[in-house]
Design a protein around this motif. Structure first.
Motif, PDB file in Angstrom:
ATOM      1  N   GLN A  92      -1.764  10.981   1.311  1.00 24.92           N
ATOM      2  CA  GLN A  92      -1.235  11.278   2.635  1.00 24.92           C
ATOM      3  C   GLN A  92       0.097  12.030   2.517  1.00 24.92           C
ATOM      4  O   GLN A  92       0.706  12.042   1.456  1.00 24.92           O
ATOM      5  CB  GLN A  92      -1.042   9.967   3.407  1.00 24.92           C
ATOM      6  CG  GLN A  92      -2.336   9.209   3.635  1.00 24.92           C
ATOM      7  CD  GLN A  92      -2.147   7.986   4.511  1.00 24.92           C
ATOM      8  OE1 GLN A  92      -1.276   7.935   5.372  1.00 24.92           O
ATOM      9  NE2 GLN A  92      -2.980   6.969   4.282  1.00 24.92           N
ATOM     10  N   SER A 107      -3.054   2.575  -3.440  1.00 26.59           N
ATOM     11  CA  SER A 107      -4.267   2.415  -2.653  1.00 26.59           C
ATOM     12  C   SER A 107      -4.724   0.970  -2.535  1.00 26.59           C
ATOM     13  O   SER A 107      -4.706   0.209  -3.489  1.00 26.59           O
ATOM     14  CB  SER A 107      -5.405   3.243  -3.252  1.00 26.59           C
ATOM     15  OG  SER A 107      -5.766   2.742  -4.516  1.00 26.59           O
ATOM     16  N   ARG A 128       2.040   6.291  -1.932  1.00 32.63           N
ATOM     17  CA  ARG A 128       0.784   5.555  -1.802  1.00 32.63           C
ATOM     18  C   ARG A 128       0.509   4.664  -2.999  1.00 32.63           C
ATOM     19  O   ARG A 128       0.772   5.031  -4.136  1.00 32.63           O
ATOM     20  CB  ARG A 128      -0.376   6.553  -1.650  1.00 32.63           C
ATOM     21  CG  ARG A 128      -1.758   5.909  -1.503  1.00 32.63           C
ATOM     22  CD  ARG A 128      -2.816   6.973  -1.225  1.00 32.63           C
ATOM     23  NE  ARG A 128      -4.066   6.378  -0.796  1.00 32.63           N
ATOM     24  CZ  ARG A 128      -5.111   6.168  -1.588  1.00 32.63           C
ATOM     25  NH1 ARG A 128      -5.063   6.506  -2.857  1.00 32.63           N
ATOM     26  NH2 ARG A 128      -6.214   5.626  -1.102  1.00 32.63           N
ATOM     27  N   GLU A 166       0.814  -1.211   0.000  1.00 32.01           N
ATOM     28  CA  GLU A 166       0.000   0.000   0.000  1.00 32.01           C
ATOM     29  C   GLU A 166       0.844   1.255   0.000  1.00 32.01           C
ATOM     30  O   GLU A 166       0.556   2.201  -0.705  1.00 32.01           O
ATOM     31  CB  GLU A 166      -0.929   0.022   1.224  1.00 32.01           C
ATOM     32  CG  GLU A 166      -1.806   1.267   1.257  1.00 32.01           C
ATOM     33  CD  GLU A 166      -2.681   1.320   2.481  1.00 32.01           C
ATOM     34  OE1 GLU A 166      -3.496   2.245   2.579  1.00 32.01           O
ATOM     35  OE2 GLU A 166      -2.551   0.452   3.339  1.00 32.01           O
ATOM     36  N   THR A 202      -7.212   5.651   7.088  1.00 33.44           N
ATOM     37  CA  THR A 202      -6.310   6.396   7.966  1.00 33.44           C
ATOM     38  C   THR A 202      -7.009   7.549   8.667  1.00 33.44           C
ATOM     39  O   THR A 202      -6.690   7.879   9.816  1.00 33.44           O
ATOM     40  CB  THR A 202      -5.117   6.929   7.146  1.00 33.44           C
ATOM     41  OG1 THR A 202      -4.518   5.848   6.438  1.00 33.44           O
ATOM     42  CG2 THR A 202      -4.091   7.590   8.033  1.00 33.44           C
ATOM     43  N   ASN A 233      -3.258  -1.279   6.987  1.00 31.97           N
ATOM     44  CA  ASN A 233      -4.690  -1.224   6.723  1.00 31.97           C
ATOM     45  C   ASN A 233      -5.444  -1.601   7.991  1.00 31.97           C
ATOM     46  O   ASN A 233      -5.073  -2.562   8.674  1.00 31.97           O
ATOM     47  CB  ASN A 233      -5.075  -2.184   5.596  1.00 31.97           C
ATOM     48  CG  ASN A 233      -6.428  -1.871   5.008  1.00 31.97           C
ATOM     49  OD1 ASN A 233      -6.642  -0.818   4.425  1.00 31.97           O
ATOM     50  ND2 ASN A 233      -7.357  -2.792   5.161  1.00 31.97           N
ATOM     51  N   SER A 284     -10.256   7.275   2.999  1.00 33.05           N
ATOM     52  CA  SER A 284      -9.148   6.468   3.495  1.00 33.05           C
ATOM     53  C   SER A 284      -9.414   5.977   4.909  1.00 33.05           C
ATOM     54  O   SER A 284      -9.968   6.705   5.746  1.00 33.05           O
ATOM     55  CB  SER A 284      -7.854   7.288   3.474  1.00 33.05           C
ATOM     56  OG  SER A 284      -6.825   6.631   4.172  1.00 33.05           O
ATOM     57  N   SER A 317     -12.090  12.288   3.502  1.00 32.30           N
ATOM     58  CA  SER A 317     -11.501  11.316   2.589  1.00 32.30           C
ATOM     59  C   SER A 317     -12.255  10.000   2.711  1.00 32.30           C
ATOM     60  O   SER A 317     -13.128   9.843   3.572  1.00 32.30           O
ATOM     61  CB  SER A 317     -10.015  11.097   2.913  1.00 32.30           C
ATOM     62  OG  SER A 317      -9.881  10.279   4.071  1.00 32.30           O
ATOM     63  N   GLY A 345      -9.958   3.182  -0.153  1.00 35.37           N
ATOM     64  CA  GLY A 345     -10.159   4.551  -0.585  1.00 35.37           C
ATOM     65  C   GLY A 345      -9.937   4.692  -2.081  1.00 35.37           C
ATOM     66  O   GLY A 345      -9.116   4.016  -2.684  1.00 35.37           O
ATOM     67  N   ASN A 403      -7.360  11.527  -0.819  1.00 34.18           N
ATOM     68  CA  ASN A 403      -6.876  10.369  -0.078  1.00 34.18           C
ATOM     69  C   ASN A 403      -5.355  10.300   0.010  1.00 34.18           C
ATOM     70  O   ASN A 403      -4.810   9.397   0.635  1.00 34.18           O
ATOM     71  CB  ASN A 403      -7.386   9.076  -0.710  1.00 34.18           C
ATOM     72  CG  ASN A 403      -8.864   8.855  -0.462  1.00 34.18           C
ATOM     73  OD1 ASN A 403      -9.383   9.240   0.573  1.00 34.18           O
ATOM     74  ND2 ASN A 403      -9.543   8.248  -1.425  1.00 34.18           N
TER      75      ASN A 403
END
Length: 486
Positions: free
Chosen positions: A105, A94, A92, A19, A147, A123, A145, A143, A97, A103
């Motif tokens: 970061q 993905s 990233r 990821e 996170t 995750n 995501s 987002s 997301g 999304n």
């Protein structure tokens, strides 16, 4: 995420994808420039998007962009804005997301306690359940995501200090996380109690550095100090470096696939050279599944170390029977199926003068959907190979990953649907064999304990080390095997 057509990007389109990767530095002039260099070294862990957030002692500065680090963070006008002596960054690819700038970061929240930026490798397997609860409390997500759940849990915590709020938040999440967090009070680096995803710590002069892999330390001339331990929170600020271990100690379960494929071969993971481990895997594979052949041919680039090990153990010469071009970008336009098929050869082409009339053994790191293996074997046959045998430097991938790896659903994993013999027929190989799970552990220098799992090898064994709450809710029940293995 994988593209609709797995051959749009040559033979790499059917690989498992990590990821992301993270990098942070505390106490360095032009900190963001060091982060950009570190992210370059970690680009293999995420090629979809990149971002950097810095702090100058008063204000946070962020730049996030789709695409590679190069082209986004090698521009003077961008780096000039990322001022400060501390910064964190993220690359990233993905798994949760949508593919969108919102999304990318590090994610940032302006909390009551001040700015809070977070970069996450891993995750969360209960993110959707937590998100629904937070939505009902009034949280507004920016987002899709997983996170961002961490930011909202910290924001809504009843504790006083940021560290206490973060600890409470992490007690509520399941799954895998290696986090770098930047606040006005300092930088925090932490790993989940099982240590599923990697995180290392280094020094460059008086500066403290954290990264997903040691190769990122090498690139900037930093010295590796140690791994951040599973379940550990390391806080760095003007007062120095402090370590906290707020979670009950459990047996660590680091991801075994870091050694097989994810990490760069010039990294050191868990004190072991990734390159040497991959050579050992190839040697074990040669012992377990010998074959008569003229040449050992790696599928570039990930199959190279294992192929060297296979060659050295078997005595069969190592040769580059597939040549990879490093000058084909991911944006190559392929308007028709016919041109798309030719596009594969732009990136990987058979060394026909070597292959013609020979018996070869191909070494690859894994088989996912199997579509890539079909193309490789056919490429060898078109080049005139008399026999094509395939050896895989990991056990059959029969289960999806829910800890930060982009894995197809189980119904699309070839090994989950077919026997090894049927797979050999499907890819049109004269023979096919995978390293055993016990052989993989031996390559890592240990014997596998069947009663006490030492690593996360769920993609091979189905033995998930945590509950998979979101999956269980989606499917309507929690499998007993998951409850037993928690």
């Amino acid at each position: 995420m994988l593209t609709t057509n797995p051959f749009d990007h040559g033979l790499d389109g059917d690989k498992l994808r990590e990821e992301c990767g993270v990098f942070g530095i505390w106490g360095a002039d032009n900190a963001a420039s060091f982060v950009a260099l570190g992210l370059h070294a970690l680009q293999h862990r995420g090629q979809e998007a990149a971002g950097i957030t810095s702090f100058d002692g008063h204000n946070f500065h962020s730049h996030r962009a789709m695409g590679h680090v190069a082209g986004n963070f090698d521009r003077e006008e961008v780096m000039r804005l990322l001022s400060g002596r501390t910064a964190i960054g993220h690359v990233r690819y993905s798994t949760t997301g949508e593919t969108a700038l919102r999304n990318v970061q590090p994610l940032f929240g302006d909390l009551a306690q001040g700015g809070f930026a977070v970069a996450h490798n891993g995750n969360l397997s209960n993110a959707m359940k937590l998100r629904r609860t937070l939505n009902r409390r009034g949280s507004i997500f920016q987002s899709t995501s997983d996170t961002e759940v961490i930011i909202h849990l910290v924001a809504t915590s009843g504790h006083g200090s940021t560290l206490e709020r973060l600890t409470e938040a992490l007690r509520q999440v399941e799954g895998a996380y290696s986090l770098l967090i930047l606040t006005e009070e300092g930088m925090v680096a932490c790993r989940d109690p099982l240590g599923i995803r990697p995180l290392v710590m280094g020094k460059l002069g008086e500066s403290t550095i954290f990264a997903s892999e040691t190769v990122a330390l090498d690139v900037i001339g930093a010295t590796y100090i140690r791994d951040v331990d599973p379940g550990e929170l390391v806080v760095v600020n003007e007062g120095g470096i402090r370590s906290f271990r707020p979670f009950a100690k459990v047996e660590a379960r680091p991801c075994i696939f870091e050694h097989v494929y994810f990490s760069r071969p010039d990294s050191v993971a868990e004190g072991k050279s990734v390159y040497e481990v991959r050579k050992n895997i190839g040697a074990e594979l040669a012992i377990e599944s010998p074959v008569e052949a003229d040449y050992v041919v790696p599928v570039p680039d990930s199959g190279v170390p294992a192929a060297i090990g296979f060659s050295q153990q078997s005595g069969i010469p190592f040769e580059l029977g597939i040549i990879r071009s490093h000058y084909v970008g991911r944006t190559f336009i392929q308007p028709t199926d016919g041109i798309r098929h030719l596009g594969v050869k732009l990136k990987h082409n058979a060394n026909s003068a070597l292959i013609d009339g020979k018996k070869i053994v191909l070494i690859d790191d894994s088989i996912v959907r199997g579509t890539t293996s079909v193309k490789i074997v056919q490429m060898m046959r078109d080049a005139g190979a008399r026999e094509v045998h395939m050896r895989i430097a990991s056990p059959p991938t029969r289960h999806s990953c829910f800890y930060g790896v982009d894995t197809p659903e189980r119904a699309k994993l070839l090994a989950a649907q077919m026997s090894v013999e049927a797979m050999a027929d499907y890819i049109n190989a004269d023979s096919l064999a995978f390293i055993s799970i016990d052989g993989l552990y031996r390559a890592l220098g240990t014997e596998r304990d069947h009663d006490k799992p030492q690593r996360c090898d769920a993609c091979f064994t189905g033995d998930y080390p945590t509950l998979l709450t979101d999956l269980a809710e989606k499917e309507g029940a929690i499998p007993l095997s998951l409850v037993a293995s928690r």
